[in-house]
Each structure stands twice: as structure tokens, then as C-alpha cells.
Design an enzyme around this catalytic site. Structure first.
Site, PDB file in Angstrom:
ATOM      1  CB  CYS A 108      69.081 126.925  46.883  1.00 23.56           C
ATOM      2  SG  CYS A 108      69.041 126.600  45.129  1.00 23.56           S
ATOM      3  NE  ARG A 152      68.565 124.576  52.322  1.00 25.06           N
ATOM      4  CZ  ARG A 152      67.442 124.266  52.940  1.00 25.06           C
ATOM      5  NH1 ARG A 152      67.488 123.593  54.066  1.00 25.06           N
ATOM      6  NH2 ARG A 152      66.280 124.629  52.461  1.00 25.06           N
ATOM      7  CD1 TRP A 200      70.545 119.870  43.967  1.00 26.97           C
ATOM      8  CD2 TRP A 200      68.588 120.612  43.196  1.00 26.97           C
ATOM      9  NE1 TRP A 200      69.917 118.818  43.349  1.00 26.97           N
ATOM     10  CE2 TRP A 200      68.714 119.236  42.861  1.00 26.97           C
ATOM     11  CE3 TRP A 200      67.423 121.283  42.799  1.00 26.97           C
ATOM     12  CZ2 TRP A 200      67.730 118.534  42.165  1.00 26.97           C
ATOM     13  CZ3 TRP A 200      66.449 120.570  42.100  1.00 26.97           C
ATOM     14  CH2 TRP A 200      66.614 119.220  41.797  1.00 26.97           C
ATOM     15  CG  ASN A 246      65.628 127.599  49.047  1.00 27.84           C
ATOM     16  OD1 ASN A 246      65.568 126.799  48.114  1.00 27.84           O
ATOM     17  ND2 ASN A 246      65.272 127.283  50.277  1.00 27.84           N
ATOM     18  N   GLY A 247      64.114 128.473  46.038  1.00 27.59           N
ATOM     19  CA  GLY A 247      62.726 128.225  45.641  1.00 27.59           C
ATOM     20  C   GLY A 247      62.579 128.279  44.135  1.00 27.59           C
ATOM     21  CD  GLU A 288      65.760 103.657  51.896  1.00 28.34           C
ATOM     22  OE1 GLU A 288      64.973 104.110  51.045  1.00 28.34           O
ATOM     23  OE2 GLU A 288      66.653 104.340  52.418  1.00 28.34           O
ATOM     24  CE  LYS A 327      69.670 105.718  51.081  1.00 25.67           C
ATOM     25  NZ  LYS A 327      68.418 106.092  51.664  1.00 25.67           N
ATOM     26  CD  GLU A 350      69.916 108.107  48.021  1.00 23.25           C
ATOM     27  OE1 GLU A 350      69.423 109.203  47.741  1.00 23.25           O
ATOM     28  OE2 GLU A 350      69.601 107.475  49.043  1.00 23.25           O
ATOM     29  CG  HIS A 404      54.149  88.433  37.030  1.00 23.26           C
ATOM     30  ND1 HIS A 404      53.238  87.593  36.445  1.00 23.26           N
ATOM     31  CD2 HIS A 404      54.157  88.131  38.348  1.00 23.26           C
ATOM     32  CE1 HIS A 404      52.676  86.830  37.374  1.00 23.26           C
ATOM     33  NE2 HIS A 404      53.223  87.136  38.546  1.00 23.26           N
ATOM     34  CE  LYS A 420      69.747 114.395  55.196  1.00 22.83           C
ATOM     35  NZ  LYS A 420      69.495 113.047  54.676  1.00 22.83           N
TER      36      LYS A 420
HETATM   37  C1  F6R Z   1      67.201 109.275  49.895  1.00 15.77           C
HETATM   38  C2  F6R Z   1      66.589 110.467  50.425  1.00 15.77           C
HETATM   39  C3  F6R Z   1      65.429 111.037  49.718  1.00 15.77           C
HETATM   40  C4  F6R Z   1      64.447 111.656  50.724  1.00 15.77           C
HETATM   41  C5  F6R Z   1      63.330 112.394  49.997  1.00 15.77           C
HETATM   42  C6  F6R Z   1      62.308 112.932  50.964  1.00 15.77           C
HETATM   43  O1  F6R Z   1      68.286 108.868  50.656  1.00 15.77           O
HETATM   44  O2  F6R Z   1      67.037 110.986  51.404  1.00 15.77           O
HETATM   45  O3  F6R Z   1      64.796 110.108  48.918  1.00 15.77           O
HETATM   46  O4  F6R Z   1      63.934 110.639  51.510  1.00 15.77           O
HETATM   47  O5  F6R Z   1      63.866 113.443  49.254  1.00 15.77           O
HETATM   48  O6  F6R Z   1      62.895 113.799  51.870  1.00 15.77           O
HETATM   49  P1  F6R Z   1      62.217 114.105  53.250  1.00 15.77           P
HETATM   50  O7  F6R Z   1      62.200 112.858  54.043  1.00 15.77           O
HETATM   51  O8  F6R Z   1      63.074 115.164  53.870  1.00 15.77           O
HETATM   52  O9  F6R Z   1      60.830 114.586  52.962  1.00 15.77           O
END
Ligand code: F6R
Length: 613
Positions: A2, A27, A77, A103-104, A486, A490, A493, A509, A608
Site C-alpha cells: 500500500c 506498492r 494492496w 499502510n500496514g 530465479e 521471473k 510472476e 528423485h 514491490k
Molecule cells: C521478485 C521480487 C520479490 C522480492 C521480494 C523481496 O521479482 O521482486 O520476490 O525480491 O519481495 O523484496 P526485497 O528485496 O525488497 O526485500
């Protein structure tokens, strides 16, 4: 998650709030809303979905309803309650005199709600936030002072919050407070701002004040008054904000994600120019406060992070163990918090977080600080809460990352971990040959990244060919195992395709049972320690008729026929290869999502900054 904003001044509040929210959409984007103070009346406008919906709503409102110089705004969010109109912020008390954005998460909202219902409050939403609106209004009824009411109410709450609150009886000020959630006060000239993050206000001011937990601020257009939790006046210093508005432009790319992928050679170059000038001189990391004696005292390292940052941490484990011989454990922050963890003053803890705001990582780091461990924070936001909790800081300096899917911050985190490992080995005076080799390879990285980014046609072709598949398996071994994780993350998501990363040796396995012609297997192969082993695992997949995609710096002729498609990358050492291989996987995920018409920069359900546990 948020985002919240507040404005008080002489300009049109709604314009500034909407502009601010547009820079906080990373956010959350489940709903948005603003509350505007107009001649002792508060008008609230909300819309579910993206900010654009709120902008449309406001276009149809009469001018006198939105003509205002003071207001608060929110972008949501969803945590408690569906992403609907009724759950959108701002929320207000029953008489509509008090309104707030939040926010929270308020953890004890159910208990408080029951008490408030008994007192006659009527709830409209399913949110935890509405409880705060009724509670502060109830407290206001006792003291008739908004700052006092906020102070008395927040003392009854448990959890995390940043609030901006307005009351119609106090038409010239906003009251705000925070605990375990970000909130900054933007200092203007005849106007002042509140925001969850810098991008919301950077266009208007470069001066800001950071609030500590439980401080309360009263903001008018000419005055900012900050109170400590005990009611005394605080004297927080004004800081200068680091961002340039330019960073928020797509610069001609279709999406921020693509722009950020293409920025990676420069990100690496900047980091190296700053810290690793040649192969001979020892590197200098000014903000690492660990000398030889302290490093000799360390007998284990724990890396704590989430998501993509966790994957960077996994690469870090290989590099740090290789160069320093110190055992490294890597763990998701959310798992670290709720078990008995063994950390003491001989443990070095590295927290990694792009945003520096991730609630799980903040909680974990707070815990280890109490155990006396030295805390190194690797972050892209040196002004963040996590950075402020560090004993040593590694600012990854990737520039603001707008796309929700992390790309350039990942590579910058990898670089920081390489540098930290080198720094530790050099300070301890060990493994000089390995250190020199890795330094050499790192210095060749920007040009190799540029080479990969200059020739993406094969990746686009593969993306198109495989975009209709519903499942993917990514495999690799050794230091590229995290690359597989990773790459799969990607793809998941941003395209919503089910993709799983496995250590290639684990395929047999269990996961191998899933293989047939409907399941593409993407293998990352780097000529080095585990190349032959991964190739054997590719043979196993081939024998089960899986479609095989290779990402490799070398495939010999006799193995080429195994692969339906492959992308060749420039030759690079095993140790540094994760920083090059990942770019192919980022591009593949990007082009698949783009081909499928997905919302690449703002994928559904994500945000984010993950500021809830
Ligand atoms: C994926 C992504 C998330 C963040 C995760 C941690 O693309 O961005 O998996 O890596 O939410 O966020 P930070 O790095 O801000 O602690």
C-alpha cells in the site's frame, strides 16, 4: 505494501495526490482513493482496480467537490478484505468527520472491533484499517485534539502502520504516524507532503524528514511539528533526497522491466568503477565496519532475505564459502523468524533487500541484533529502515527499480555479494589466486552483458514458441542452481505460467515423473565443475521426450541434438556466470509475458514492497 500520500499547501491537492499515487503504484494496485478537505467538509472518492479508475471517477465530479488544498490518498494492496470499493481507503468514522489512510496490518483489529461495535460503531468494510478510523474518532471525542487522539489510539494497536489522518474540525493540518512501516515528510516552501516513499514527492521537493517508530507529526502548510512517543517535541533532521525524476521514465522502452534489464551493464559498470578499479589493489568498502580481527572472530554467516533477494543470497553462499571458507546458511526471512535460531556475536548476519522495507526481513534482523551478531545490510535503498538497522551497509546502487519484478537490483545484489566475499578474503589475506580470478571475470562482465543484450532475437523466438506451455521446469547445478530458481520465479510472476526451479540432480528423485512432451525443461549449463553432470540430466529429460531448452556458454556438437532450442552466452567462469545467465532468463520471462499480453510491470496480486509479514 500500500502507498499513502498527503498534501497541504496552496496548490490543488487532488492533482498532487494523484500524481504522488501514480509513483506509488508499485506498492499495490487493488484500489485507490483520496480524501479532500473542502471548507470544513471532507469529500472522499474511491475506485477499485488501478489508479486510472480513480482518475476517471474524479473527472465526473463537480469542481467544487474536489477544489481543495489539503488531502490524503491511498493505493491499496489488499490484505484484509477483497479488493472492492467498500474496502478501498480512505476509511472514516460513522459521522464522516475523521478519515484516514493506512499502510500496514493491525494485528489486534478483531478484539478492538468487537469493543467498538459494543460502543455503537458501525463497520462498513472488512478491513483492519476501519478499526483505526473508529478508534481514533472515539479518542478524539474525549480530547478534541487530533494529535492526542492518534497518540492515544495507536497505543492500543498492535502490528504495523503508517497513518495519515484528517479531521474536519482541524481543517488546516494532517496528523501522521508510523510504526514498522515507511512514512516520510516532504518539506516544501509554503506546502508540505507526506508519503510512503520518495518517488511520490521528488517532483515537488528534495528535502525530507524520516520519522522514527511511534513518532507523531502534525503538518500544516507552513509548519511541521514532530512529537516523540512520550509527547515531547522531537528534532529530526532534514535530509536531502537522492532520486532524480528521470529515473521514473521508461526512456522509450515498452515496459520498465525491459528498460531495467537493459540497464544492467551500466549498473555493474558503476559498481565496479566505484569499488573495484583493478585486479591488484585491495577493494575498499567504506561502509563495511569489519576489520581483520572481527572477521577472524566470525565462525558462521547467515544470509536472510526473501524472493529474488533470497536467490541472490544463495549465489552469495557459493561465492563466500569458496573465497573465505566460512560456512554460510541462507534462509527465507519468514522462516527465520519463528524458530529457535542459533546466532551470537560470532555470527555475521547478512540481510538482503532491494526495498529495505520487507517486513519479514526487518523482523528477522531486529531479532539477530538482540543476539549481538554484526549485521550487514545489502540494499538498493540506503535511506530505508533496514539500512538504518545495519552495522555495516552495502548500498547496491542500482537506481530506482520501478517494475515489480526485480531484475537490475538482483544483479546489483550479486555484485555486492561478490565484492563482500572478495573484501573478506582480502582482509583475511587468504585465497589470493581465486580472488584475482574472480576480480578479472567481474571486470569483463559489463561487456559480456552488453553482448547478450545486443542480440536477443533467439530469445524472442524461443519466447514465442513456448508461450503456450502451461508448465516449465528450470534446472541447473552448483552456483547456477539459484539461477534456475530465479528464472522460474521471473516466469511465474509476470506470465502466471507454472515454473519450478530444481537442482538438476534432484530431477530423478521425483520431478522426472512429470516429464513428457508437454513439459519444457530449461537447463542452465556452464562449462565448469558441474557441466557434464547437468548434461547427463539433460539426457534424462530428453529420454522422457521433454522439450529441452539450453542456456549455455558451450554445447559440444555431439550434444546439440538433445536441445530443441538453445541460447549461447559468452564464455565466463562458473563463479561469475549467474550474473550473465540470469539476463537470458529475465528476457525469456519478459518476452513470454509480453507475448501473452500480460501486465508486465504490475503483475496481478503482487507489490514491490512487501511490508506485511
Ligand atoms: C521478485 C521480487 C520479490 C522480492 C521480494 C523481496 O521479482 O521482486 O520476490 O525480491 O519481495 O523484496 P526485497 O528485496 O525488497 O526485500
Amino acid at each position: 505494501m500500500c502507498g499513502i500520500v498527503g498534501y497541504v499547501g496552496d496548490k490543488s491537492a487532488v492533482d498532487i495526490l494523484i500524481d504522488g499515487l501514480s509513483h506509488l503504484e508499485y506498492r499495490g494496485y487493488d484500489s485507490s482513493g483520496v480524501a479532500l478537505m473542502t471548507k470544513n467538509e471532507i469529500n472522499i472518492f474511491k475506485a477499485p482496480g488501478k489508479l486510472l479508475n480513480l482518475i476517471q471517477t474524479l473527472r465526473n465530479e463537480p469542481k467544487e467537490k474536489i477544489d481543495s488544498n489539503m488531502g490524503i490518498g491511498h493505493i491499496r494492496w489488499a490484505t484484509h478484505g477483497l479488493p472492492t470499493m467498500v474496502n478501498a481507503h480512505p476509511h472514516c468514522c460513522n459521522c464522516g468527520g475523521l478519515t484516514l489512510v493506512h499502510n500496514g496490518i493491525i494485528e489486534n483489529y478483531k478484539e478492538i472491533k468487537e469493543t467498538l461495535i459494543q460502543k455503537g460503531c458501525e463497520f462498513k468494510s472488512q478491513t483492519d484499517t476501519e478499526v483505526a478510523a473508529h478508534l481514533i474518532a472515539t479518542e478524539y471525542g474525549k480530547c478534541h485534539d487530533l494529535k492526542e487522539a492518534v497518540s492515544n489510539a495507536t497505543k492500543q494497536l498492535r502490528g504495523a502502520w503508517a497513518f495519515c489522518v484528517m479531521h474536519k474540525n482541524e481543517p488546516f493540518n494532517i496528523v501522521a504516524t508510523r510504526k514498522n512501516a515507511p512514512l516520510i515528510v516532504g518539506v516544501g516552501d509554503g506546502e508540505n507532503f507526506l508519503a510512503s516513499d520518495i518517488p511520490a514527492i521528488i517532483k515537488y521537493t528534495k528535502k525530507a524528514i524520516y520519522l522514527n517508530d511511534d513518532q507523531i507529526v502534525k503538518v500544516t502548510k507552513d509548519k511541521i511539528t514532530i512529537y516523540n512517543p512520550d509527547g515531547t517535541l522531537a528534532n529530526n533532521k532534514i535530509e536531502y533526497l537522492p532520486f532524480e525524476p528521470m529515473a521514473l521514465s521508461k526512456m522509450g522502452y515498452k515496459h520498465f522491466m525491459l528498460k531495467e534489464i537493459h540497464e544492467q551493464p551500466d549498473v555493474v559498470r558503476n559498481i565496479l568503477q566505484d569499488k573495484l578499479k583493478n585486479e591488484i589493489d585491495k577493494i575498499v568498502l567504506d561502509d563495511i565496519k569489519l576489520n581483520c580481527e572481527q572477521l577472524k572472530n566470525i565462525n558462521r554467516i547467515q544470509i536472510i532475505a526473501c524472493g529474488t533477494s533470497l536467490h541472490a543470497g544463495l549465489v552469495g553462499k557459493y561465492v563466500i564459502e569458496e573465497l573465505t571458507g566460512i560456512p554460510v546458511d541462507v534462509e527465507p526471512s519468514s522462516e527465520y523468524i519463528y524458530r529457535t535460531t542459533i546466532a551470537d556475536e560470532k555470527t555475521l548476519v547478512i540481510g538482503i533487500s532491494q526495498s529495505g522495507e520487507t517486513a519479514d526481513t526487518i523482523t528477522a534482523i531486529k531479532q539477530v541484533r538482540e543476539k549481538g551478531s554484526h549485521v550487514v545490510i545489502i540494499t538498493n535503498r540506503k535511506e530505508s529502515l533496514l539500512a538504518r538497522l545495519s552495522d555495516s551497509l552495502l548500498h547496491v546502487n542500482a537506481g530506482i527499480e520501478v517494475s515489480v519484478a526485480a531484475t537490475k537490483s538482483y544483479i546489483a545484489q550479486l555484485l555486492s555479494l561478490y565484492l563482500f566475499a572478495i573484501y573478506t578474503a582480502e582482509t583475511l589475506n587468504i585465497n589470493s589466486d581465486k580472488v584475482r580470478e574472480i576480480k578479472h571475470e567481474l571486470m569483463t562482465l559489463p561487456a559480456k552483458l552488453e553482448g547478450v543484450l545486443a542480440n536477443t532475437s533467439k530469445i524472442k523466438e524461443i519466447a514465442k514458441k513456448y508461450s503456450s506451455y502451461k508448465n516449465f521446469i528450470f534446472i541447473a547445478r552448483g552456483i547456477n542452481y539459484p539461477t534456475a530458481l530465479e528464472g522460474a520465479l521471473k516466469l511465474k510472476e509476470i506470465s502466471y505460467i507454472n515454473a519450478t526451479g530444481y537442482p538438476a540432480g534432484e530431477l530423478k528423485h521425483g520431478p522426472i515423473a512429470m516429464l513428457d512432451e508437454t513439459m519444457p525443461v530449461l537447463a542452465v549449463l556452464n562449462r565448469g565443475r558441474v557441466y557434464d553432470k547437468v548434461m547427463s540430466n539433460c539426457e534424462e529429460a530428453y529420454a522422457r521426450q521433454a522439450k529441452l531448452i539450453g542456456v549455455a556458454n558451450y554445447i559440444d556438437e555431439k550434444h546439440q541434438n538433445l536441445f530443441d532450442d538453445y541460447v549461447l552466452i559468452p564464455d565466463i567462469s562458473d563463479m561469475v556466470s549467474p550474473a550473465l545467465n540470469i539476463v537470458i532468463l529475465q528476457l525469456l520471462a519478459y518476452h513470454i509475458a509480453e507475448y501473452l499480453g500480460k501486465d508486465v510491470d504490475q503483475p496481478r496480486n503482487l507489490a514491490k514492497s512487501v511490508t506485511v509479514e
